[in-house]
Every structure is written in C-alpha cells, then in structure tokens.
Design an enzyme around this catalytic site. Structure first.
Site, PDB file in Angstrom:
ATOM      1  N   ASN A 177      92.690  -6.622  11.961  1.00 16.67           N
ATOM      2  CA  ASN A 177      92.359  -7.967  10.866  1.00 16.67           C
ATOM      3  C   ASN A 177      93.391  -8.093  10.645  1.00 16.67           C
ATOM      4  OD1 ASN A 177      92.054  -8.387   8.334  1.00 16.67           O
ATOM      5  ND2 ASN A 177      91.539  -6.342   8.527  1.00 16.67           N
TER       6      ASN A 177
ATOM      7  N   CYS B  64      96.680  -4.286  -0.311  1.00 20.37           N
ATOM      8  CA  CYS B  64      96.696  -5.367   1.231  1.00 20.37           C
ATOM      9  C   CYS B  64      97.264  -5.360   2.309  1.00 20.37           C
ATOM     10  CB  CYS B  64      95.435  -6.784   1.035  1.00 20.37           C
ATOM     11  SG  CYS B  64      95.601  -7.720   1.993  1.00 20.37           S
TER      12      CYS B  64
HETATM   13  C1  LIG Z   1      88.410  -7.576   8.030  1.00 21.36           C
HETATM   14  C2  LIG Z   1      88.246  -7.293   6.526  1.00 21.36           C
HETATM   15  C3  LIG Z   1      88.878  -7.496   5.511  1.00 21.36           C
HETATM   16  C4  LIG Z   1      89.337  -6.719   4.459  1.00 21.36           C
HETATM   17  N1  LIG Z   1      89.752  -7.449   3.053  1.00 21.36           N
HETATM   18  C5  LIG Z   1      89.951  -7.041   2.408  1.00 21.36           C
HETATM   19  C6  LIG Z   1      89.876  -7.142   0.824  1.00 21.36           C
HETATM   20  O1  LIG Z   1      90.232  -8.480   1.028  1.00 21.36           O
HETATM   21  N2  LIG Z   1      90.264  -6.328  -0.272  1.00 21.36           N
HETATM   22  C7  LIG Z   1      90.032  -4.902   0.157  1.00 21.36           C
HETATM   23  O2  LIG Z   1      90.618  -4.532  -1.042  1.00 21.36           O
HETATM   24  N3  LIG Z   1      90.420  -4.917   1.727  1.00 21.36           N
HETATM   25  C8  LIG Z   1      89.813  -5.199   2.206  1.00 21.36           C
HETATM   26  N4  LIG Z   1      89.523  -5.016   3.655  1.00 21.36           N
HETATM   27  C9  LIG Z   1      89.624  -3.023   3.261  1.00 21.36           C
HETATM   28  C10 LIG Z   1      88.124  -2.422   3.710  1.00 21.36           C
HETATM   29  O3  LIG Z   1      88.075  -3.012   1.995  1.00 21.36           O
HETATM   30  C11 LIG Z   1      88.341  -1.098   4.148  1.00 21.36           C
HETATM   31  O4  LIG Z   1      89.176  -0.929   2.532  1.00 21.36           O
HETATM   32  C12 LIG Z   1      89.142  -0.685   5.318  1.00 21.36           C
HETATM   33  O5  LIG Z   1      88.325  -1.919   6.221  1.00 21.36           O
HETATM   34  C13 LIG Z   1      88.602   0.722   5.266  1.00 21.36           C
HETATM   35  O6  LIG Z   1      87.065   0.826   4.945  1.00 21.36           O
HETATM   36  P1  LIG Z   1      85.653   0.733   7.399  1.00 21.36           P
HETATM   37  O7  LIG Z   1      86.205   1.051   8.168  1.00 21.36           O
HETATM   38  O8  LIG Z   1      84.927   0.742   6.262  1.00 21.36           O
HETATM   39  O9  LIG Z   1      86.286  -1.217   6.970  1.00 21.36           O
HETATM   40  C14 LIG Z   1      89.441  -6.319   4.835  1.00 21.36           C
HETATM   41  C15 LIG Z   1      88.284  -5.552   5.891  1.00 21.36           C
HETATM   42  C16 LIG Z   1      88.884  -6.014   7.131  1.00 21.36           C
HETATM   43  C17 LIG Z   1      87.950  -4.852   8.211  1.00 21.36           C
END
Ligand SMILES: Cc1cc2nc3c(=O)[nH]c(=O)nc-3n(C[C@H](O)[C@H](O)[C@H](O)COP(=O)(O)O)c2cc1C
Ligand SMILES: Cc1cc2nc3c(=O)[nH]c(=O)nc-3n(C[C@H](O)[C@H](O)[C@H](O)COP(=O)(O)OP(=O)(O)OC[C@H]3O[C@@H](n4cnc5c(N)ncnc54)[C@H](O)[C@@H]3O)c2cc1C
Ligand code: SF4
Lengths: 463, 415
Positions: B79, B140
């Site tokens: 993303n 981020c």
């Molecule tokens: C589309 C998208 C947007 C995200 N936006 C943020 C965000 O705004 N702030 C943040 O701390 N992490 C953000 N993340 C990271 C997620 O919170 C998480 O740390 C990361 O995706 C790993 O977990 P997962 O494998 O369950 O997605 C984002 C992830 C994705 C996929």
C-alpha cells in the site's frame, strides 16, 4: 465398471484434513451465503466452511453438531446437489463446493481427534430441568428430538422396537453407503447428552402412547417411520425369490448376506421401482454377484424419483434400466420359485397429479422378463393398524399422522409427531428438522404445562 | 452448552474482553466502521493515524496492490496509503462517540506529528477526546519528509524526543509503534522507553515491491505511470514480525508490554504472537481480505484451545514459547535424524525425488514402475524439503536416529 463385493462398509471415502482444507479453500466465503439457505435442517455451511478455512476446526465441528446431531449421516446421505450445493456460487467459477463431504470430514475429524461438542472440557452440562419426555422410534427424527431436549436439560427416554437404534440408517440404507460403525460413532453424542435408549421396546399396544402420558411422561414424540412396504397389486401367492425392499435391505444389515446371495449370485434378477430405494436394491444385487440386474420402471428415466448421481452410478456399475415398462405380475416355476416378471409396455400420456406424464399401458404388449429373483421397491407406508398405538391422534387416509411440519403438533395434547410418519417417504435431513421442530414445540408445551395450574386452561401460545 | 472461556486481557492498565484489535489503517477509519467491528467482537482498536490539519496529505490513486501467490489471493498486500483521509475534528468526535458507546473496549488513538509541537497538540487533542491510550506512529513507510513516519523510527534520538514531548502533555498510556525497516528493533524501542512509552507495538509494514508490470515496466501499484517502494503487509510478513516480537520480549532491559501484528488472520497466528510475547494483537490485512467476521473464529478458536488445554487466562500464554527460543549455537548437534516415509499413503507424484535430487542429499531413487521413492537412509540430510512438497501431510516425517548413527559423505567428483 466392476463393483466391490464388500457390503460391510462405506465405499466412498471421505476427505482428510488436506483435501477438506483444499475444498474449503475454494469457497468464496459469500456474503449472505446461499448454501446456508438450502438446508431443510438449517445447517450453516457458510459458517462451518469459513471456520475450517480460518483454522477454527473445533468451531466448525460445533457449528455442524449443535445444529444437527446426525451431521455425519447427513454429510454422507443428503442429496446435496439439490440442497445446500444447489446455489453454491463457486459453480460460477468452477463447480460447487462439496459441502456434504466437508461436513462428513468434520465429524470424522472430531472422532479421530477425540473432540466432543457435548462432552469433555469445552462443554458445560445444562442445568437439569424437570421435564420427562418419551420418544417413540430411534430413527433420525426421534434421535434428533431426543438430543435437542437433552441439550435443554430434560430427561428423555427413547423407545425403539428394533434391537439397535438408527431406524432406516441401521436397517435400511445399505452399508456400502452408510456403515454401522459410522452410525455408532455418531450416536456417542446422544450418550454424552444422557439420552436414555431402550431398544427392543416397541410402543405398539393399543393406546400405548397415551399410556406413556398416564405413566408420568410429560410429552410423547412419535417418530415411528414407515415400515410397511407397498406391494404390487394382485400377487396372490408369493413365489420363492421375491423380496420386498424392506426385507431385502434389512436382512443385509442383519448379517444375512450369505442367505440372500443364494438367490442372487450368478443369476438374473429384477428390481421394481424407480426411486432411491430401488437404486439401492439394484446396486446391492450387483454386489451380491447377480449376473444381470434389471431395474423395471414404468415411466422414463428423467421421471425417476432417484437422484441423478444415483441413477448414473447404477448405470455405470452395469444395472440395466428397462423403462416405460409396467410390471403386472410374476411367473413361478413348478416348485413355486420365481421364474419371471410379467411386463407391459407403456407410453407417456397426459400429466397426472404429480405433474409428471402418466404411463399408459400399451395393449397386447405384455412380455415376460426371465429372472429368478426380484425385489419390489415401490414405496413404504405406515404399519397396518399403527393408529391403534395412539388412538387419540388423528391420522390421514393411509395412516400418516396428521401434524403440521411447522410445529409437529398432533391433534392430541402432549403428543407430537415427525419424520416419515407425518410426511411419507422423505429424507433424513427433514426427519432431523422435524425432531428439532418437535423439540421446540415440546419445550414450549412443557413451559406452558409448568405455568398452567391444574384446572386452568392454557391460553398462552406464542404466534 | 459450550463453556465460556474468559479471553480478557489487561494492556497498559486497561482491561479488554479479548486481545484482538484492529490495527491503525483503513479498517479503523471511522466510528461507523469501528462500531461494526466491535459488534463482530473485536476487543479494541488502533484508530487510523491522524495528523494535524496544518498540512493536507492527499492520497495517491490507486492506493494498494495485491500480491497473489499461485491461486492464493493476497499472500501479501502493498500500500501507498497515507494518514487518515479525514480531518482531525471529525476523527476526534468519532473517538469521543466510541468511548461513550463502547466503554469496555480499548480505543487507542494513533497519531503522527511532523514537529514537537504537532506531536504535543495531537496527543492533547486525542486525550481530551477520551482515547484510552495513544499509539505513536514512528513507522509509516510513506513519509518523505525527514523527521516523520518511519524516518523517526529509524532515528532513535527522535523517537525518544517525540515520546518525551507527548509524555509531558498527557497522562494516558503511550504505545510506540515500530518500523521493521531496521536491523534491531530493541534500539528504537529502548529509546521510546526512555522517552516515557508504556508499551511497544510492531510491526508496521515492511518496505517492498510486490510486482512489476511486464508490459509497462511499472512497479506496482501503478500510480499513473509511477511506482514506489512502499509498505508490504499480510501473511507473507508474519515470520518477520514474529522475530521482532520475540527479540523485544526476550530483552530484559526493555520489559514493556507488547502489541503484535503483521500477517495475522486466524486464532493460530494470533496465538503465535502471544506465545512470542504479545499481550494484544492487531490486524489489518486479514480484515482487508475477509472483513471483520474473522474475529469470530479467533475468539472461538482461542477459547477452545484454552478450554481443551486447561489454560485459565490469556495472560498465562504470553511469551510462553520464549524459553524454547535459542541462538542456533545452542542446538545439540549430536542428535541427528532422517526423513521417514509412510509409503502406504503415497500418491506417486515423485516431487520428493526431484527436490531431493536437485536440492537435497540425493538420498532418493525413483522406482519408475511402482512410482515410489526409495530412500538410502544414510544419505538423508534431514533438510526435510521432501516433506514440504509432498501433497500428503504427515506422509514424510522427521525421525531421530540412534546416537552414533553416521551420515555418508557426499560424493566428490574432482581430484
Ligand atoms: C492500507 C494500509 C494502511 C495503513 N495505515 C497505517 C496507518 O495509518 N498507521 C499505522 O500505524 N499503520 C498503518 N498500516 C500498518 C498496519 O497498521 C499494520 O501495522 C501492518 O499492515 C501489519 O499488519 P497486517 O499484516 O495485519 O496488515 C497500514 C497498513 C495498510 C495495509
Ligand atoms: C433404503 C432407503 C434408503 C434411503 N436413503 C436415503 C438417503 O440416501 N438420504 C436420505 O436423506 N434419506 C434416505 N432415505 C430416507 C430416510 O431414511 C428416511 O426419510 C428417514 O430415515 C426417516 O426418519 P424417521 O426417523 O422418520 O423414521 P425411521 O428411520 O423409519 O425410524 C423410525 C424408527 O422407529 C422405530 N419404530 C417403529 N415403530 C415403533 C414402535 N411402535 N415402537 C418403537 N419403535 C418403533 C423403527 O424401528 C425405527 O427405528 C432412505 C430410505 C430408505 C428406506
Ligand atoms: S455458496 Fe458456495 S461459495 Fe458461497 S459460501 Fe456457500 S459454499 Fe462457499
């Protein structure tokens, strides 16, 4: 295609964890899953497949079992192509998910891993309730009702006429499709729930059902099924080698295979009828070593009530279908043994009340098919005189008990009924649902009863 | 009736009904969404990262790209999403609403500042709105300004500084969210601790490139002809996330509670994070793939696991795998084994033979007539790759050999 001659165990294997997981992996995890609307017993495949997919296997097992105490039997025996799998959206991608097989897998996986939904560490025994209910008949309807009431803490006793429980599952369906060992494992759950099972205990005397009420049972559920075969009219003397499907299949499930083989092995035989039971009989005859098995049916192939896959399977295995032919009688030899079936050719005329075109006999077309054994598989009806077992219960012409499938209440207070005895020949899964429906009505009735003081008329009845 | 297992956990002093949280991302973008997630059963939420209204951060379009592996969809997700689409004000109103309607769930407001004063303003605003705790987004991967996003997480002095700034303006617990795009997560985590953080969450997304278009030569997502190295998440990153989790949990100097995430979809994934040291777990990509409903299976699966094993509290499972996690140097290499075959269940594909020949110990011969492998046991390296490709789970398993058993030397062709 050669068929196995082992009639003792199920021929179709089940999934294992790998194959079931792969199958669940094909599921589209639909919103508002259509599969979950296709089950007469309200099974929720959308949920149990999803649970399997998300490695919540114990939860998947629970989803099946809590809803249907015979989840394994239904997984094996349900005509899923026209139930849950009918509207499966995966068919637009490839083919429907094999939901029945996934369900069967979950039950077998529970047995293999020792996971119990109604026992062990994840189960909390329900609080004892005061109700005492008698269930008559340990077929799918009776067992399902008993389980449901036991889950609510009521005491349930099941009276079964035959030596073992299961009804048609035990004494009808051939073991190559549904074996006794599988049934026994499935019925463990009833034991865990504390259901009392009294076998070889027919409730078949005059007024026996009413007597149960008089003896202190708060309610009675009648689920006696259909144990009287329809017969070809006009047969006066039974030739040797002629069987009814009921006797034929029951004998097989009682271990009398050798005796049956004498009439079938190496010989030509006929099966009369075009339903699932006829197909079962024909396939058994093949497995008993019959040289030629003729299925005799008076209408066309597409009108046969048997399931499509059953018909195809029988054809593949080598059963000869003789269609548009009405059996009209038998020919016996000098010693009184069956020598042939007399048949009349038919053609299809106008539609009858079932919406199918009616067979019309063609004059002068009679011929004799030479066979030395035959099985009549043309339907089942209630046992003659069975209404005497429950004289206060209204029955229809022909003996089926009058009860609405929405509540399984009969005309008699405290007496409920469900399964084939109210529907006529139907499916395991519908009998299971009737058992649950009846249990719901009985719970309501017990509640009403408990809150109704003697002499007070019971008014409250939820819409 | 099914036994009710108590899944509640206490994280930074706040009790929640279960350890399952939405992580900060589009899945936690508004109260309307989060309310539905709470109804489905989620125990808490890390609200989508907020910035001040000083600068507007427009979103690239499209924002995401899927990495499909074979027939498996979304093995990973890339993303280029930025912080919240919405203004600060509506987000704060939503947080206040959620806190009122769902007092038993944890609302963690994620914030990201571009200067000391911004961090302070955001922290104060979110505390005032009623957030239970703050997640400081030091991670981020899409911020190009120095001193923001994971550029902070990579500069430990900034982590300490900004945490300390926030600590000064609010008394609610602070959770510092770490980027995995570093070599050692303990350093920034310790810096956060020095700044006053109460807990650490990890991992944010891993920097990556999920796919490159072969016709247009554009790395994905194709933002009107341009791609960018950006955040990669989902099942493919889980092993990396578990590693960081365990490394922080094993560090006695850190000693802070952890919130783990990265690739969690099932209760099994979640439990692995807990066993590696997490007290709560967070999910984004799993929800992007399947929706909020997956929490039902997390709850039921973990409940059954605990009931069947007689575990009373989720807290009793936290870090339980760590005593069994060692440096590779600690292995007892005197004990050796081989791959053992249960050929009754063999389907005859021969994949084991191919990989053993080309990547293993050449320990298998192929009986072409029977279509079965034949093993020369003392050539087996116990790499186990044959078992990885075998379509029948459990057909090939590891078996220990008696002490003193010797493996044959590999053939040398040169002189
Ligand atoms: C589309 C998208 C947007 C995200 N936006 C943020 C965000 O705004 N702030 C943040 O701390 N992490 C953000 N993340 C990271 C997620 O919170 C998480 O740390 C990361 O995706 C790993 O977990 P997962 O494998 O369950 O997605 C984002 C992830 C994705 C996929
Ligand atoms: C050969 C055959 C194959 C079938 N195959 C399938 C299939 O593949 N799939 C499917 O869905 N359906 C199938 N069916 C239909 C299905 O078996 C029935 O719809 C179902 O068994 C009906 O359940 P039930 O409980 O109403 O009755 P039953 O199964 O008939 O059970 C009734 C029970 O009551 C007992 N009983 C009777 N009278 C008394 C009494 N007076 N006192 C005490 N006990 C008594 C009987 O011994 C029996 O155990 C098949 C039926 C047959 C005959
Ligand atoms: S309809 Fe088919 S694809 Fe859809 S949820 Fe049910 S089994 Fe899965």
């Amino acid at each position: 295609m050669t068929v196995s001659n082992d009639l003792g165990g199920m021929e179709e294997g089940g999934f294992d964890l790998d194959t079931a997981t792969a199958e669940a992996g094909r599921c589209l995890l639909c919103e508002d899953p259509p599969c979950s609307k296709g089950c007469p017993a309200k099974t929720d495949p959308g949920a149990f497949i999803r649970k399997l997919r998300f490695r919540n296997i114990t939860g998947a097992i629970r989803t099946v079992k809590e809803n249907n105490i015979l989840g394994g039997a239904c997984g094996v025996l349900c005509p899923t192509a026209r139930l849950c799998e009918k509207d499966c959206n995966a068919k637009w991608v490839d083919r429907p998910i094999r939901i029945g097989k996934v369900q069967r897998f979950l039950m077998e996986h529970a047995w293999a891993t020792g996971f119990k939904v109604f026992g062990g560490k994840v189960f909390e025994k329900p609080a004892r309730r005061p109700g005492k209910v008698a269930v008559v008949g340990a077929g799918p309807a009776g067992l399902s009702c008993a389980a449901e009431l036991a889950k609510h803490g009521h005491r349930v006793t099941v009276f079964e006429a035959r030596p073992e429980p299961g009804g048609v599952l035990r004494y009808g369906v051939p073991a190559f499709r549904f074996e006794t060992a599988f049934l026994k494992k499935e019925l463990e759950d009833l034991k865990d729930l504390g259901v009392e099972l009294k076998c070889s205990s027919p409730v078949a005397e005059k007024g026996a059902a009413e007597r149960l009420l008089a003896d202190g049972y708060d309610a009675v559920f009648l689920a006696t099924g259909l144990w009287n075969p329809e017969r070809l009219p006009g047969t006066r003397k039974e030739p040797g080698g002629l069987f009814t499907s009921m006797d034929f299949l029951a004998a097989l499930r009682q271990g009398r295979r050798k005796e049956l083989a004498k009439s079938f092995k190496g010989k030509a035989c006929a099966v009369l009828g075009g339903g699932s039971v006829a197909i079962d009989c024909a396939r058994v005859a093949l497995r008993l070593g019959s040289r030629d098995v003729y299925l005799l049916y008076r209408r066309s192939c597409s009108q046969m009530p048997a399931e499509e896959d059953e018909k195809n399977q029988a054809l593949r295995e080598g059963v000869h279908f003789i269609l548009l032919s009405q059996p009209v009688g038998y020919v016996a030899d000098a010693r009184g043994r069956l020598a042939g079936v007399r048949l009349v050719r038919t053609r299809l005329g106008a539609e009858d009340s079932s919406g199918r075109r009616k067979p019309v006999e063609l004059k002068g077309s009679e011929w004799t098919l030479e066979v030395s054994a035959a099985v009549e598989a043309i339907g089942y009806k209630p046992v003659d005189g069975s209404q005497d077992w429950y004289p206060s219960v209204a029955v229809r012409q022909g003996g089926l008990i009058r009860a609405d499938e929405d509540d399984c209440r009969t005309s008699a207070k405290g007496i409920f009924a469900g399964g084939d005895i109210i529907r006529g020949p139907d499916l395991v899964v519908r009998a299971v649902q009737d058992g649950k429906t009846a249990a719901g009505s009985i719970l309501q009735y017990l509640g009403e009863k408990a809150t109704t003081r003697p002499g007070e008329r019971c008014l409250a009845r939820k819409p | 009736m099914t036994k009710k297992t108590d899944l509640s956990v206490t994280f930074c002093g706040k009790k929640m009904p279960n350890p399952f949280m939405l992580s900060s991302s589009p899945v936690s973008n508004s109260a309307e969404m989060i309310e539905r997630a709470f109804e489905a059963g989620w125990g808490g939420v890390a609200y989508k990262s907020m910035v001040t209204d000083n600068i507007s951060i427009p979103h690239p379009s499209p924002r995401m790209h899927a990495y499909h592996y074979g027939e498996k969809r979304l093995a990973g997700l890339q993303n280029v999403e930025q912080t919240s689409d919405r203004g600060l004000k509506p987000n704060l109103l939503d947080i206040a609403y959620l806190k009122k309607r769902w007092p038993g769930r944890v609302i963690m407001a994620s914030i990201m500042g571009f200067s000391n004063s911004e961090w302070a303003d955001l922290a104060k605003a979110c505390s005032d709105a009623g957030a239970d705790m703050l997640e400081l987004n030091f991670s981020c991967p899409h911020m190009t300004v120095e001193g923001s996003g994971c550029k902070v997480g990579q500069a430990h002095d900034l982590v300490e500084k900004f945490t300390a700034t926030v600590r000064k303006v609010t008394g609610i617990p602070l959770v510092a969210k770490m980027t995995p795009n570093i070599a050692d997560m303990n350093e920034p985590a310790l810096a956060a601790k020095r700044g006053g953080a109460d807990a650490i969450s990890a991992i944010n997304t891993v920097k990556g490139i999920s796919e490159i278009g072969l016709d247009d030569l554009i790395p994905r997502p194709d933002v009107f002809g341009k791609g960018a190295i950006s955040g990669y998440s989902g099942p493919a990153v889980k092993p990396i996330a578990l590693r960081f989790m365990a490394e922080m949990a094993q560090n006695p100097e850190l000693g802070l509670p952890l919130s783990g995430m990265g690739g969690i979809e099932t209760w099994v994934d979640a439990l692995e994070f807990i066993l590696a040291g997490a007290t709560t777990v967070q999910v984004t990509t799993g929800v992007i793939h399947y929706g909020y409903r997956i929490v039902e299976d997390m709850i039921e699966g973990l409940s059954d696991y605990m009931a069947l094993r007689g575990v009373e509290a989720v807290g009793d499972l936290v870090g339980k795998a760590l005593p069994r996690l060692h440096e590779t140097g600690a292995f007892d290499v005197k004990r050796q084994g081989v791959a053992a075959y249960d050929l009754d269940r063999c389907v005859g594909c021969g994949q084991c033979y191919i990989v053993c020949r080309d990547a293993g110990g050449q320990a298998l011969d192929w009986d072409a007539k029977k279509r079965r492998p034949r093993q020369t046991q003392d050539k087996c390296l116990s790499c186990m790759i044959c078992s990885f490709v075998c379509p029948v789970t459990g057909l090939i398993s590891f078996k220990e050999m008696p002490r003193g058993w010797k493996r044959r030397e590999t053939v040398t062709l040169g002189r």
